[in-house]
Design an enzyme around this catalytic site. Structure first.
Site, PDB file in Angstrom:
ATOM      1  N   GLY A 144      31.758  55.020 116.959  1.00  0.00           N
ATOM      2  CA  GLY A 144      32.182  55.108 118.349  1.00  0.00           C
ATOM      3  C   GLY A 144      31.020  54.832 119.278  1.00  0.00           C
ATOM      4  N   GLN A 160      26.204  55.027 126.952  1.00  0.00           N
ATOM      5  CA  GLN A 160      25.185  54.822 125.912  1.00  0.00           C
ATOM      6  C   GLN A 160      24.503  53.459 126.024  1.00  0.00           C
ATOM      7  OE1 GLN A 160      27.956  56.251 122.583  1.00  0.00           O
ATOM      8  NE2 GLN A 160      25.944  56.842 121.837  1.00  0.00           N
ATOM      9  N   CYS A 169      24.882  60.844 116.221  1.00  0.00           N
ATOM     10  CA  CYS A 169      25.129  60.054 117.425  1.00  0.00           C
ATOM     11  C   CYS A 169      24.095  58.937 117.495  1.00  0.00           C
ATOM     12  CB  CYS A 169      24.997  60.961 118.647  1.00  0.00           C
ATOM     13  SG  CYS A 169      25.204  60.096 120.205  1.00  0.00           S
ATOM     14  N   LEU A 170      24.545  57.749 117.872  1.00  0.00           N
ATOM     15  CA  LEU A 170      23.637  56.603 117.966  1.00  0.00           C
ATOM     16  C   LEU A 170      22.540  56.831 119.007  1.00  0.00           C
ATOM     17  CD1 LEU A 170      26.244  53.684 117.777  1.00  0.00           C
ATOM     18  CD2 LEU A 170      24.699  54.436 115.963  1.00  0.00           C
ATOM     19  N   HIS A 208      33.871  63.707 120.729  1.00  0.00           N
ATOM     20  CA  HIS A 208      32.447  63.370 120.828  1.00  0.00           C
ATOM     21  C   HIS A 208      32.224  62.302 121.912  1.00  0.00           C
ATOM     22  CE1 HIS A 208      28.394  62.434 118.909  1.00  0.00           C
ATOM     23  NE2 HIS A 208      28.588  61.396 119.703  1.00  0.00           N
ATOM     24  N   GLU A 209      33.062  61.255 121.877  1.00  0.00           N
ATOM     25  CA  GLU A 209      32.873  60.142 122.823  1.00  0.00           C
ATOM     26  C   GLU A 209      33.244  60.541 124.254  1.00  0.00           C
ATOM     27  OE1 GLU A 209      31.155  57.721 121.835  1.00  0.00           O
ATOM     28  OE2 GLU A 209      31.328  58.159 119.704  1.00  0.00           O
ATOM     29  N   HIS A 261      30.457  62.120 126.025  1.00  0.00           N
ATOM     30  CA  HIS A 261      29.470  61.182 126.577  1.00  0.00           C
ATOM     31  C   HIS A 261      29.802  60.811 128.022  1.00  0.00           C
ATOM     32  CE1 HIS A 261      26.667  60.155 123.398  1.00  0.00           C
ATOM     33  NE2 HIS A 261      27.641  59.948 122.532  1.00  0.00           N
TER      34      HIS A 261
END
Ligand code: NI
Length: 170
Positions: free
Chosen positions: A46, A51, A93-94, A135-136, A139
């Protein structure tokens, strides 16, 4: 397709609340394509627009396994209207490098959003999909998964990251 740079903690743009998407124009479609390309390249399951430094309520996901046909999910202006159950499961997480930790999330959620063309969506998500969406969506509010950890764990990560960044500069 351009691969965008993924911002890493503690970049301040990761903490900004994203604005609602109002225009479903060509620029938005290009942004979606670039986000998908960036996510698949990473690779990740995701990616939220903040991000890559774009403060808009847009996210892309693909939770299919490596040997399955890819299936891109695009959610715009998403909202989690109901949630039930709770489960502790590992997340990464990226934007939060070199850390995975158990995070408590709802196991079943109701999601209202729009697709890439601005059509309304209203659906129930469960288990892994529900986790990735939570999670997304975080963000888009400037929240990272480390915010769900104990203050001690968060402090340890901050310290480790500061050290790492100092070493990169040296
Ligand atoms: Ni993330």
């Amino acid at each position: 397709m351009a691969i965008r740079e993924i911002l890493k903690y503690p970049h301040p743009l990761l903490r900004k609340k994203a604005a609602e998407v109002a225009e479903f124009d060509e620029a938005l479609q290009t942004l979606i394509e670039e986000m998908a390309a960036t996510m698949y390249d990473a690779p990740g399951v995701g990616l939220a627009a903040p991000q890559i430094g774009v403060s808009q309520q847009l996210l892309v996901m693909d939770i299919t396994a490596k040997d399955e046909e890819p299936e891109l999910i695009v959610l715009i202006n998403p909202e989690i209207s109901e949630g039930e159950g709770s489960e502790l499961e590992e997340e990464g997480c990226l934007s939060v490098v070199e850390l995975t930790a158990n995070v408590k999330r709802f196991t079943k959620i109701r999601v209202k959003a729009m697709d890439s063309q601005g059509n309304p969506l209203d659906f129930i998500a469960e288990e892994w999909l529900a986790r990735v969406i939570q999670h997304e969506v975080d963000h888009l509010k400037g929240t990272l998964f480390i915010d769900h950890l104990s203050s001690l764990k968060r402090a340890l990560y901050k310290k480790k990251r500061r050290k790492q960044l100092a070493e990169e500069k040296a």
